[in-house]
Design a protein around this motif. Structure first.
Motif, short mmCIF file in Angstrom:
data_model
loop_
_atom_site.label_atom_id
_atom_site.label_comp_id
_atom_site.label_asym_id
_atom_site.label_seq_id
_atom_site.Cartn_x
_atom_site.Cartn_y
_atom_site.Cartn_z
N UNK A 280 9.70 -51.80 10.70
CA UNK A 280 11.03 -51.19 10.69
C UNK A 280 12.07 -52.30 10.85
N UNK A 281 12.31 -53.01 9.77
CA UNK A 281 13.28 -54.11 9.75
C UNK A 281 13.97 -54.12 8.40
N UNK A 282 15.09 -54.82 8.27
CA UNK A 282 15.87 -54.76 7.02
C UNK A 282 15.15 -55.24 5.78
N UNK B 196 26.51 -44.96 6.53
CA UNK B 196 26.26 -43.98 7.58
C UNK B 196 25.06 -44.45 8.39
N UNK B 197 25.04 -44.07 9.66
CA UNK B 197 23.98 -44.48 10.58
C UNK B 197 23.34 -43.26 11.22
N UNK B 198 22.05 -43.38 11.50
CA UNK B 198 21.32 -42.36 12.24
C UNK B 198 20.47 -43.06 13.30
N UNK B 199 20.73 -42.75 14.55
CA UNK B 199 20.01 -43.39 15.66
C UNK B 199 18.97 -42.43 16.23
N UNK B 200 17.86 -42.99 16.70
CA UNK B 200 16.81 -42.15 17.27
C UNK B 200 15.91 -42.97 18.17
N UNK B 201 15.18 -42.28 19.02
CA UNK B 201 14.13 -42.88 19.84
C UNK B 201 12.87 -42.05 19.67
N UNK B 202 11.75 -42.72 19.48
CA UNK B 202 10.46 -42.06 19.35
C UNK B 202 9.54 -42.53 20.47
N UNK B 203 8.67 -41.62 20.90
CA UNK B 203 7.66 -41.92 21.92
C UNK B 203 6.30 -42.11 21.25
N UNK B 204 5.71 -43.27 21.45
CA UNK B 204 4.41 -43.58 20.89
C UNK B 204 3.35 -43.36 21.98
N UNK C 195 21.43 -44.43 -3.07
CA UNK C 195 21.61 -44.72 -1.65
C UNK C 195 20.64 -45.81 -1.26
N UNK C 196 21.17 -46.94 -0.77
CA UNK C 196 20.33 -48.00 -0.23
C UNK C 196 20.13 -47.73 1.26
N UNK C 197 18.90 -47.90 1.73
CA UNK C 197 18.62 -47.58 3.12
C UNK C 197 17.59 -48.54 3.70
N UNK C 198 17.70 -48.71 5.00
CA UNK C 198 16.74 -49.52 5.74
C UNK C 198 16.82 -49.14 7.21
N UNK C 199 15.84 -49.63 7.97
CA UNK C 199 15.72 -49.31 9.39
C UNK C 199 15.61 -50.59 10.19
N UNK C 200 16.21 -50.59 11.37
CA UNK C 200 16.03 -51.73 12.28
C UNK C 200 15.80 -51.22 13.70
N UNK C 201 14.81 -51.80 14.36
CA UNK C 201 14.52 -51.48 15.75
C UNK C 201 15.54 -52.17 16.65
N UNK C 202 16.08 -51.42 17.60
CA UNK C 202 17.08 -51.98 18.51
C UNK C 202 16.57 -52.14 19.94
N UNK C 203 15.48 -51.42 20.29
CA UNK C 203 14.96 -51.56 21.65
C UNK C 203 13.50 -51.10 21.70
N UNK C 204 12.69 -51.87 22.42
CA UNK C 204 11.33 -51.49 22.75
C UNK C 204 11.25 -51.39 24.27
N UNK C 205 10.88 -50.21 24.76
CA UNK C 205 10.82 -50.00 26.21
C UNK C 205 9.64 -49.10 26.53
#
Length: 246
Positions: free
Chosen positions: A149-151, A195-203, A166-176
Protein backbone atom coordinates in the motif's frame (compact mmCIF):
# COMPACT_ATOMS: atom_id res chain seq x y z
CA UNK A 1 -13.12 11.94 5.36
CA UNK A 2 -12.90 8.62 7.21
CA UNK A 3 -14.15 5.73 5.06
CA UNK A 4 -15.18 8.18 2.33
CA UNK A 5 -15.01 5.39 -0.28
CA UNK A 6 -18.26 4.11 1.22
CA UNK A 7 -19.88 7.42 2.19
CA UNK A 8 -19.08 9.88 -0.62
CA UNK A 9 -21.29 9.20 -3.69
CA UNK A 10 -18.43 10.13 -6.04
CA UNK A 11 -16.05 7.65 -4.41
CA UNK A 12 -18.74 4.97 -4.17
CA UNK A 13 -18.88 5.10 -7.95
CA UNK A 14 -15.09 4.68 -8.08
CA UNK A 15 -15.31 1.74 -5.67
CA UNK A 16 -17.79 -0.02 -7.95
CA UNK A 17 -15.55 0.52 -10.97
CA UNK A 18 -12.45 -0.60 -9.09
CA UNK A 19 -13.98 -3.74 -7.55
CA UNK A 20 -15.72 -5.95 -10.14
CA UNK A 21 -16.73 -9.56 -9.50
CA UNK A 22 -13.69 -11.63 -8.54
CA UNK A 23 -12.44 -14.90 -7.01
CA UNK A 24 -13.59 -13.88 -3.54
CA UNK A 25 -17.17 -13.49 -4.75
CA UNK A 26 -16.99 -16.91 -6.40
CA UNK A 27 -15.94 -18.50 -3.12
CA UNK A 28 -18.54 -16.77 -0.95
CA UNK A 29 -21.31 -17.60 -3.41
CA UNK A 30 -20.24 -21.23 -3.59
CA UNK A 31 -20.14 -21.49 0.21
CA UNK A 32 -23.63 -19.99 0.43
CA UNK A 33 -24.91 -22.35 -2.25
CA UNK A 34 -23.89 -25.36 -0.17
CA UNK A 35 -27.27 -24.86 1.52
CA UNK A 36 -29.78 -23.93 -1.22
CA UNK A 37 -32.50 -21.43 -0.41
CA UNK A 38 -30.80 -20.09 2.71
CA UNK A 39 -31.86 -16.99 4.59
CA UNK A 40 -28.73 -14.85 4.29
CA UNK A 41 -27.60 -11.77 6.19
CA UNK A 42 -24.98 -9.81 4.24
CA UNK A 43 -23.45 -7.51 6.85
CA UNK A 44 -21.47 -4.62 5.40
CA UNK A 45 -23.05 -5.31 2.01
CA UNK A 46 -21.70 -2.08 0.51
CA UNK A 47 -22.85 -1.49 -3.04
CA UNK A 48 -24.43 -4.93 -3.21
CA UNK A 49 -22.31 -6.74 -5.78
CA UNK A 50 -22.51 -10.08 -3.95
CA UNK A 51 -25.82 -9.32 -2.25
CA UNK A 52 -27.86 -9.24 -5.45
CA UNK A 53 -26.02 -12.31 -6.78
CA UNK A 54 -27.04 -14.24 -3.67
CA UNK A 55 -30.65 -13.25 -4.25
CA UNK A 56 -30.35 -14.25 -7.89
CA UNK A 57 -29.10 -17.67 -6.77
CA UNK A 58 -32.36 -18.26 -4.91
CA UNK A 59 -31.47 -17.20 -1.39
CA UNK A 60 -33.61 -14.88 0.74
CA UNK A 61 -31.21 -12.02 1.36
CA UNK A 62 -31.02 -9.06 3.74
CA UNK A 63 -28.26 -6.52 3.10
CA UNK A 64 -27.16 -4.35 6.02
CA UNK A 65 -24.75 -1.42 5.85
CA UNK A 66 -24.33 1.84 7.79
CA UNK A 67 -23.28 3.83 4.70
CA UNK A 68 -26.26 5.45 3.01
CA UNK A 69 -24.33 6.30 -0.19
CA UNK A 70 -23.32 2.66 -0.66
CA UNK A 71 -26.87 1.42 -0.07
CA UNK A 72 -28.20 3.94 -2.57
CA UNK A 73 -25.86 2.51 -5.21
CA UNK A 74 -26.85 -1.03 -4.25
CA UNK A 75 -30.58 -0.38 -4.51
CA UNK A 76 -30.45 0.57 -8.19
CA UNK A 77 -28.57 -2.56 -9.29
CA UNK A 78 -30.45 -5.17 -11.34
CA UNK A 79 -32.44 -7.53 -9.07
CA UNK A 80 -32.00 -5.21 -6.07
CA UNK A 81 -35.75 -5.43 -5.50
CA UNK A 82 -35.25 -9.05 -4.42
CA UNK A 83 -33.18 -7.93 -1.41
CA UNK A 84 -34.34 -6.44 1.90
CA UNK A 85 -32.05 -3.49 2.65
CA UNK A 86 -31.33 -2.11 6.13
CA UNK A 87 -29.28 1.00 6.87
CA UNK A 88 -27.57 0.05 10.11
CA UNK A 89 -25.28 -2.46 11.81
CA UNK A 90 -25.48 -6.02 13.11
CA UNK A 91 -27.46 -4.69 16.07
CA UNK A 92 -30.30 -3.84 13.65
CA UNK A 93 -30.62 -7.37 12.24
CA UNK A 94 -33.61 -9.40 13.45
CA UNK A 95 -32.99 -12.24 15.91
CA UNK A 96 -32.96 -15.93 14.95
CA UNK A 97 -33.80 -15.03 11.36
CA UNK A 98 -30.86 -16.30 9.29
CA UNK A 99 -29.19 -19.54 8.29
CA UNK A 100 -26.04 -17.75 7.12
CA UNK A 101 -24.32 -14.46 7.98
CA UNK A 102 -21.65 -13.09 5.66
CA UNK A 103 -19.06 -10.34 6.10
CA UNK A 104 -17.06 -9.96 2.88
CA UNK A 105 -14.54 -7.49 1.43
CA UNK A 106 -12.69 -7.49 4.78
CA UNK A 107 -15.55 -5.82 6.62
CA UNK A 108 -14.38 -7.54 9.81
CA UNK A 109 -11.13 -5.58 9.76
CA UNK A 110 -12.91 -2.22 9.93
CA UNK A 111 -14.06 -3.14 13.45
CA UNK A 112 -10.84 -2.07 15.10
CA UNK A 113 -11.83 -1.97 18.78
CA UNK A 114 -12.20 -5.24 20.66
CA UNK A 115 -15.48 -4.05 22.15
CA UNK A 116 -16.98 -3.31 18.73
CA UNK A 117 -15.76 -6.60 17.28
CA UNK A 118 -17.04 -8.66 20.21
CA UNK A 119 -20.42 -6.88 20.17
CA UNK A 120 -20.75 -7.54 16.44
CA UNK A 121 -20.06 -11.23 16.91
CA UNK A 122 -22.65 -11.40 19.69
CA UNK A 123 -25.20 -9.65 17.47
CA UNK A 124 -24.46 -12.02 14.61
CA UNK A 125 -24.83 -15.03 16.89
CA UNK A 126 -28.21 -13.62 17.98
CA UNK A 127 -29.31 -13.16 14.38
CA UNK A 128 -28.53 -16.77 13.41
CA UNK A 129 -30.57 -19.86 14.10
CA UNK A 130 -28.78 -22.57 16.10
CA UNK A 131 -26.35 -24.26 13.75
CA UNK A 132 -26.34 -21.29 11.39
CA UNK A 133 -23.06 -20.38 9.72
CA UNK A 134 -20.94 -17.23 9.90
CA UNK A 135 -18.48 -16.76 7.02
CA UNK A 136 -16.09 -13.83 6.66
CA UNK A 137 -12.64 -12.82 5.43
CA UNK A 138 -9.77 -11.07 7.19
CA UNK A 139 -6.25 -10.61 5.84
CA UNK A 140 -3.55 -12.80 7.35
CA UNK A 141 -1.07 -10.43 9.04
CA UNK A 142 1.76 -12.85 8.24
CA UNK A 143 1.40 -11.90 4.56
CA UNK A 144 2.08 -8.22 5.43
CA UNK A 145 -0.19 -7.07 2.61
CA UNK A 146 -0.01 -3.44 3.72
CA UNK A 147 3.61 -3.27 2.48
CA UNK A 148 2.22 -2.90 -1.06
CA UNK A 149 0.00 0.00 0.00
CA UNK A 150 2.31 2.71 -1.34
CA UNK A 151 2.14 5.21 -4.22
CA UNK A 152 4.11 2.90 -6.54
CA UNK A 153 2.69 -0.58 -5.99
CA UNK A 154 -0.91 0.47 -5.42
CA UNK A 155 -1.26 3.00 -8.24
CA UNK A 156 -4.10 2.28 -10.66
CA UNK A 157 -6.55 4.00 -13.01
CA UNK A 158 -10.25 3.27 -13.39
CA UNK A 159 -12.75 4.68 -15.86
CA UNK A 160 -16.20 5.64 -14.59
CA UNK A 161 -19.35 4.92 -16.62
CA UNK A 162 -19.47 8.54 -17.85
CA UNK A 163 -15.92 8.30 -19.22
CA UNK A 164 -14.04 10.13 -16.46
CA UNK A 165 -10.69 8.56 -15.56
CA UNK A 166 -9.67 8.40 -11.92
CA UNK A 167 -6.06 7.86 -10.83
CA UNK A 168 -5.80 6.30 -7.39
CA UNK A 169 -3.26 4.98 -4.94
CA UNK A 170 -2.90 4.16 -1.25
CA UNK A 171 -0.29 5.10 1.34
CA UNK A 172 0.11 3.77 4.87
CA UNK A 173 0.38 6.53 7.46
CA UNK A 174 0.71 4.57 10.70
CA UNK A 175 1.48 1.06 11.94
CA UNK A 176 0.48 0.48 15.55
CA UNK A 177 0.23 -3.03 16.91
CA UNK A 178 -2.29 -4.91 14.79
CA UNK A 179 -3.70 -1.66 13.36
CA UNK A 180 -2.78 -0.24 9.96
CA UNK A 181 -3.91 3.31 9.15
CA UNK A 182 -3.84 4.49 5.54
CA UNK A 183 -5.16 7.04 3.05
CA UNK A 184 -6.66 6.36 -0.38
CA UNK A 185 -5.97 9.14 -2.92
CA UNK A 186 -8.25 9.80 -5.90
CA UNK A 187 -7.62 12.33 -8.70
CA UNK A 188 -10.45 12.88 -11.21
CA UNK A 189 -9.35 13.65 -14.78
CA UNK A 190 -12.25 15.98 -15.56
CA UNK A 191 -11.54 18.41 -12.70
CA UNK A 192 -8.05 17.43 -11.40
CA UNK A 193 -9.70 17.40 -7.97
CA UNK A 194 -8.12 15.14 -5.36
CA UNK A 195 -10.35 13.35 -2.85
CA UNK A 196 -9.10 11.40 0.16
CA UNK A 197 -10.48 8.48 2.15
CA UNK A 198 -8.87 7.59 5.48
CA UNK A 199 -9.28 4.31 7.34
CA UNK A 200 -7.78 1.99 9.91
CA UNK A 201 -7.89 -1.79 9.65
CA UNK A 202 -7.22 -4.41 12.33
CA UNK A 203 -5.07 -7.35 11.24
CA UNK A 204 -6.07 -10.01 13.76
CA UNK A 205 -4.11 -13.22 14.08
CA UNK A 206 -5.71 -16.59 13.54
CA UNK A 207 -5.50 -17.23 17.28
CA UNK A 208 -7.32 -13.97 18.06
CA UNK A 209 -10.07 -14.74 15.58
CA UNK A 210 -10.57 -18.23 16.96
CA UNK A 211 -10.70 -17.11 20.59
CA UNK A 212 -13.12 -14.23 19.92
CA UNK A 213 -15.45 -16.51 17.95
CA UNK A 214 -15.39 -19.15 20.66
CA UNK A 215 -16.17 -16.56 23.33
CA UNK A 216 -19.15 -15.33 21.28
CA UNK A 217 -20.79 -18.72 20.87
CA UNK A 218 -19.28 -19.96 17.61
CA UNK A 219 -17.37 -23.09 16.69
CA UNK A 220 -14.79 -22.68 13.93
CA UNK A 221 -15.13 -25.31 11.21
CA UNK A 222 -12.60 -24.08 8.64
CA UNK A 223 -10.11 -21.30 8.10
CA UNK A 224 -8.91 -21.15 4.51
CA UNK A 225 -5.87 -19.23 3.35
CA UNK A 226 -7.01 -18.41 -0.16
CA UNK A 227 -9.93 -18.09 -2.54
CA UNK A 228 -9.54 -21.70 -3.71
CA UNK A 229 -9.85 -23.13 -0.18
CA UNK A 230 -6.12 -23.51 0.42
CA UNK A 231 -5.03 -24.13 4.04
CA UNK A 232 -4.35 -21.11 6.24
CA UNK A 233 -0.85 -19.81 5.59
CA UNK A 234 -1.09 -20.70 1.91
CA UNK A 235 -2.98 -19.19 -1.02
CA UNK A 236 -3.75 -15.48 -1.06
CA UNK A 237 -2.67 -14.21 2.35
CA UNK A 238 -6.22 -14.40 3.68
CA UNK A 239 -8.21 -15.93 6.48
CA UNK A 240 -11.59 -17.09 5.15
CA UNK A 241 -13.38 -18.19 8.28
CA UNK A 242 -16.30 -20.62 8.36
CA UNK A 243 -17.85 -20.87 11.83
CA UNK A 244 -21.10 -22.30 13.16
CA UNK A 245 -23.39 -20.99 15.89
CA UNK A 246 -23.39 -23.38 18.80
Amino acid sequence: MRNAEFNDPRLVQVYDAQCPWSNDDDLFLSLANEVPGSRVLDLGCGTGRLTVALAGAGHTVTGVDPARASLTAAQVKPSAEKVSWIEGTAADAPASAFDLALMTSHVAQFMVDDAEWDATLVDLRRSLVPGGRLIFDSRDPRARGWEKWNPVDSRARVTLPGGTDVDLWTEVTELKGENVTFVHHYIFSDTSEELLSRATLRFRTEETLRSSLEASGFEVEHIFGGWHREPAGQGDGEFIVVARAK
